[in-house]
Scaffold this motif. Structure first.
Motif, PDB file in Angstrom:
ATOM      1  N   UNK A  44      22.055  31.720   7.211  1.00  0.00           N
ATOM      2  CA  UNK A  44      20.362  31.340   7.311  1.00  0.00           C
ATOM      3  C   UNK A  44      19.683  31.057   8.541  1.00  0.00           C
ATOM      4  N   UNK A  45      19.062  31.633   9.064  1.00  0.00           N
ATOM      5  CA  UNK A  45      18.761  31.901  10.620  1.00  0.00           C
ATOM      6  C   UNK A  45      17.871  30.393  10.529  1.00  0.00           C
ATOM      7  N   UNK A  46      18.063  30.037  12.227  1.00  0.00           N
ATOM      8  CA  UNK A  46      17.842  28.901  12.972  1.00  0.00           C
ATOM      9  C   UNK A  46      16.608  28.991  12.944  1.00  0.00           C
ATOM     10  N   UNK A  47      14.889  28.368  12.726  1.00  0.00           N
ATOM     11  CA  UNK A  47      14.023  27.850  13.321  1.00  0.00           C
ATOM     12  C   UNK A  47      13.818  27.284  14.067  1.00  0.00           C
ATOM     13  N   UNK A  48      13.866  27.506  15.541  1.00  0.00           N
ATOM     14  CA  UNK A  48      14.106  26.459  16.565  1.00  0.00           C
ATOM     15  C   UNK A  48      12.656  25.595  16.545  1.00  0.00           C
ATOM     16  N   UNK A  49      12.567  24.581  16.659  1.00  0.00           N
ATOM     17  CA  UNK A  49      11.094  23.663  17.024  1.00  0.00           C
ATOM     18  C   UNK A  49      10.474  24.599  18.352  1.00  0.00           C
ATOM     19  N   UNK A  50       9.155  24.518  18.391  1.00  0.00           N
ATOM     20  CA  UNK A  50       8.313  24.360  19.297  1.00  0.00           C
ATOM     21  C   UNK A  50       9.098  23.703  20.669  1.00  0.00           C
ATOM     22  N   UNK A  51       8.983  24.336  21.943  1.00  0.00           N
ATOM     23  CA  UNK A  51       9.236  23.556  23.120  1.00  0.00           C
ATOM     24  C   UNK A  51       7.871  22.670  23.982  1.00  0.00           C
ATOM     25  N   UNK A  52       7.962  21.818  23.688  1.00  0.00           N
ATOM     26  CA  UNK A  52       6.489  20.876  24.332  1.00  0.00           C
ATOM     27  C   UNK A  52       5.897  21.104  25.453  1.00  0.00           C
ATOM     28  N   UNK A  53       4.310  21.086  25.179  1.00  0.00           N
ATOM     29  CA  UNK A  53       4.102  21.200  26.684  1.00  0.00           C
ATOM     30  C   UNK A  53       4.332  21.457  27.930  1.00  0.00           C
ATOM     31  N   UNK A  54       5.115  19.817  27.894  1.00  0.00           N
ATOM     32  CA  UNK A  54       5.042  19.709  29.543  1.00  0.00           C
ATOM     33  C   UNK A  54       6.445  19.749  29.420  1.00  0.00           C
ATOM     34  N   UNK A  55       7.321  20.602  28.902  1.00  0.00           N
ATOM     35  CA  UNK A  55       8.992  20.966  29.901  1.00  0.00           C
ATOM     36  C   UNK A  55       8.816  21.859  30.658  1.00  0.00           C
ATOM     37  N   UNK A  57      20.938  31.498  29.472  1.00  0.00           N
ATOM     38  CA  UNK A  57      20.726  31.121  27.718  1.00  0.00           C
ATOM     39  C   UNK A  57      20.272  29.447  27.556  1.00  0.00           C
ATOM     40  N   UNK A  58      19.115  29.724  28.631  1.00  0.00           N
ATOM     41  CA  UNK A  58      19.165  27.692  28.851  1.00  0.00           C
ATOM     42  C   UNK A  58      17.291  27.772  28.022  1.00  0.00           C
ATOM     43  N   UNK A  59      16.898  29.378  27.971  1.00  0.00           N
ATOM     44  CA  UNK A  59      15.517  29.439  27.231  1.00  0.00           C
ATOM     45  C   UNK A  59      16.347  29.258  24.785  1.00  0.00           C
ATOM     46  N   UNK A  60      16.971  29.449  25.115  1.00  0.00           N
ATOM     47  CA  UNK A  60      18.159  28.773  23.886  1.00  0.00           C
ATOM     48  C   UNK A  60      17.731  27.241  23.493  1.00  0.00           C
ATOM     49  N   UNK A  61      18.283  26.553  24.662  1.00  0.00           N
ATOM     50  CA  UNK A  61      18.559  25.395  24.651  1.00  0.00           C
ATOM     51  C   UNK A  61      17.143  24.338  24.574  1.00  0.00           C
ATOM     52  N   UNK A  62      16.317  25.460  25.276  1.00  0.00           N
ATOM     53  CA  UNK A  62      15.348  24.830  25.348  1.00  0.00           C
ATOM     54  C   UNK A  62      14.084  24.624  24.070  1.00  0.00           C
ATOM     55  N   UNK A  63      14.414  25.821  23.315  1.00  0.00           N
ATOM     56  CA  UNK A  63      13.963  25.882  21.860  1.00  0.00           C
ATOM     57  C   UNK A  63      14.598  25.064  21.010  1.00  0.00           C
ATOM     58  N   UNK A  64      16.007  25.103  20.934  1.00  0.00           N
ATOM     59  CA  UNK A  64      16.386  24.577  19.864  1.00  0.00           C
ATOM     60  C   UNK A  64      16.975  23.019  20.567  1.00  0.00           C
ATOM     61  N   UNK A  92      14.745  20.220  23.171  1.00  0.00           N
ATOM     62  CA  UNK A  92      13.628  20.142  23.866  1.00  0.00           C
ATOM     63  C   UNK A  92      14.108  18.363  24.754  1.00  0.00           C
ATOM     64  N   UNK A  93      15.074  17.686  23.448  1.00  0.00           N
ATOM     65  CA  UNK A  93      15.038  16.492  23.945  1.00  0.00           C
ATOM     66  C   UNK A  93      16.077  16.713  25.474  1.00  0.00           C
ATOM     67  N   UNK A  94      17.129  16.867  25.270  1.00  0.00           N
ATOM     68  CA  UNK A  94      18.318  17.321  26.164  1.00  0.00           C
ATOM     69  C   UNK A  94      18.223  18.298  26.785  1.00  0.00           C
ATOM     70  N   UNK A  95      17.481  19.216  26.830  1.00  0.00           N
ATOM     71  CA  UNK A  95      16.891  20.803  27.936  1.00  0.00           C
ATOM     72  C   UNK A  95      16.283  19.729  29.198  1.00  0.00           C
ATOM     73  N   UNK A  96      14.534  18.648  28.760  1.00  0.00           N
ATOM     74  CA  UNK A  96      14.059  18.348  29.703  1.00  0.00           C
ATOM     75  C   UNK A  96      15.092  17.247  29.902  1.00  0.00           C
TER      76      UNK A  96
END
Ligand SMILES: Cc1ncc(COP(=O)(O)O)c(C=O)c1O
Length: 426
Positions: free
Chosen positions: A1-12, A22-29, A31-35
């Protein structure tokens, strides 16, 4: 089943060049750690990294660290692994070993130690028995935790005797090393430090070790990159075992390595695996191979010599600002200063520097109990600063410690200097 990434918060903010592709993928999956990672990237590029043990690895090293070898288990050594599917892990380790032995002119290299401390632990495990006596630089003079600190395995399992430096010159007192060696008859002598700004005299250490029948272990965690670039003498012809980190001036991934002659190769390998470690971190081993390849290029020799030239500029600038400079200058990437002549203690000075955006450590001074400041030029040089920039760092450093001028303006100038020289341009 495809994983639907949460939207990145606007302030990241968007990923920058320090981040893997592939940082963009982490950002979507996530955002807390990506931030957190983005904030760290911003911190590194908007402040001055003066911690002598740090550097900026290349995007190629970061790419190897973020590669599929991170998934691979590979206990053992190339051609003799406990796990299947190790063909590429073996290839990566063979390249790393070949490049390390060529770069440093050593007969044998073990590139598996997880860190500098793991490398030293394995060297002791290969050569010593619990309770043996070891002679190393005293902790109060710049010895590392693994050189006999009471809270470290080294201080608990071995009897350490500590040599020091001459209180006036700040230089290693070889007469004292010899006298201690004769009196204590150590099984091993360790040369290497976290804050000695000059080159150890490896030939004299060898002579003393031979006189008392001790192994000589060189712990070159700090100057290994200078050695690779021909900007510092090599302990390889003199020491039985050389332990090092692959980060710091060498500019590789965080990790350790051991060099030795072929007669100790098997003992060292067995001391790393299975005695002190399990599976090697193969993505880090691949990144070490990349870093050794980079360090073999002529541009790295230019870099290593520039690091030392910059450290001398920094030392002269800080002396002009009124700091007392240990050993009067430096032969390495390290500068150690005492802020006492400015009427400020080491910890207060560090706090003021941190507030101004200059990140560094305090360290032991060769006299008394006061703390000094330890700085390094490896990171500034990697990000492309020239001698004028480094001279300016010394002036800003003096202003911060003296609390001279407007604090906001000072922080802005530090930020501007850092951002004009981005560690990962683009
Ligand atoms: C002389 C020396 N030995 C050992 C180490 C340990 O390295 P690590 O922090 O990777 O364990 C260091 C780290 O700074 C060091 O300076």
């Amino acid at each position: 089943m495809p994983v639907i990434p949460p939207a990145a918060p606007a302030d990241v903010p968007p990923a920058d060049a320090a981040m893997p592709q592939d940082f963009d993928a982490l950002l979507h999956q996530d955002p807390e750690v990506a931030g957190i990672l983005l904030a760290e990237s911003r911190r590194q590029s908007s402040t001055l990294q003066l911690i002598a043990a740090e550097n900026f690895t290349s995007p190629a090293v970061l790419a190897a660290l973020g590669s599929p070898l991170a998934n691979k288990y590979a206990e053992g050594y190339p051609g003799a692994r406990h796990h299947g599917g190790c063909e590429q892990a073996d290839a990566a380790e063979r390249v790393a070993v070949r490049r390390a032995t060529t770069l440093f002119g050593a007969e044998h290299a073990n590139v598996q130690p997880h860190s500098g401390s793991s490398a030293v632990l394995a060297a002791y495990a290969a050569l010593l028995r619990p309770g043996d006596t070891v002679l190393a630089m005293g902790l109060a003079y710049g010895g590392h935790l693994t050189h006999g600190a009471p809270g470290n395995f080294s201080g608990r399992w071995f009897e350490f005797a500590g040599y020091g430096v001459d209180p006036d010159s700040g230089l290693i007192d070889y007469a004292q090393v010899r006298a201690l060696a004769r009196a204590r008859r150590p099984k091993a002598i360790v040369c290497g430090s976290i804050s000695y700004p000059r080159h150890p005299d490896y030939e004299t250490f060898r002579e003393i070790a031979d006189e008392v029948g001790a192994y000589l272990i060189a712990d070159t965690a700090h100057p290994m990159g200078l050695i690779a670039g021909g900007a510092a003498p090599s302990p390889v012809p003199y020491a039985d075992v050389v332990c090092a980190t692959t980060h710091k001036v060498l500019r590789g991934p965080r990790g350790g390595m051991i060099l030795c002659g072929s007669e100790l190769a098997e003992r060292i390998d067995r001391a790393v695996f299975p005695f002190t470690q399990g599976g090697a971190q193969m993505h880090t081993v691949a990144a070490k191979a990349v870093a050794f390849g980079e360090a073999a290029a002529p541009a790295f020799a230019v870099y290593a010599h520039q690091v030392v030239a910059h450290a001398r500029v920094l030392a002269a600038g800080l002396e002009a600002e009124g700091f007392e400079v240990a050993t009067d200058s430096t032969d390495t990437h390290l500068v150690v200063v005492d802020p006492a002549p400015l009427g400020v203690d080491g910890r207060t000075a560090r706090d003021r520097l941190m507030a101004a955006g200059m990140v560094l450590d305090t360290c032991a001074l060769p006299y008394g109990d006061a703390r000094g400041l330890r700085l390094g030029t490896a990171a500034l040089t990697t990000q492309g600063m020239d001698e004028a920039d480094v001279a300016r760092v010394a002036v800003l450093f003096g202003a911060a410690v003296r609390e001279r001028g407007d604090a906001g303006r000072l922080r802005s100038e530090v930020r501007e200097l850092a951002e004009r020289n981005p560690p990962y341009p683009g």
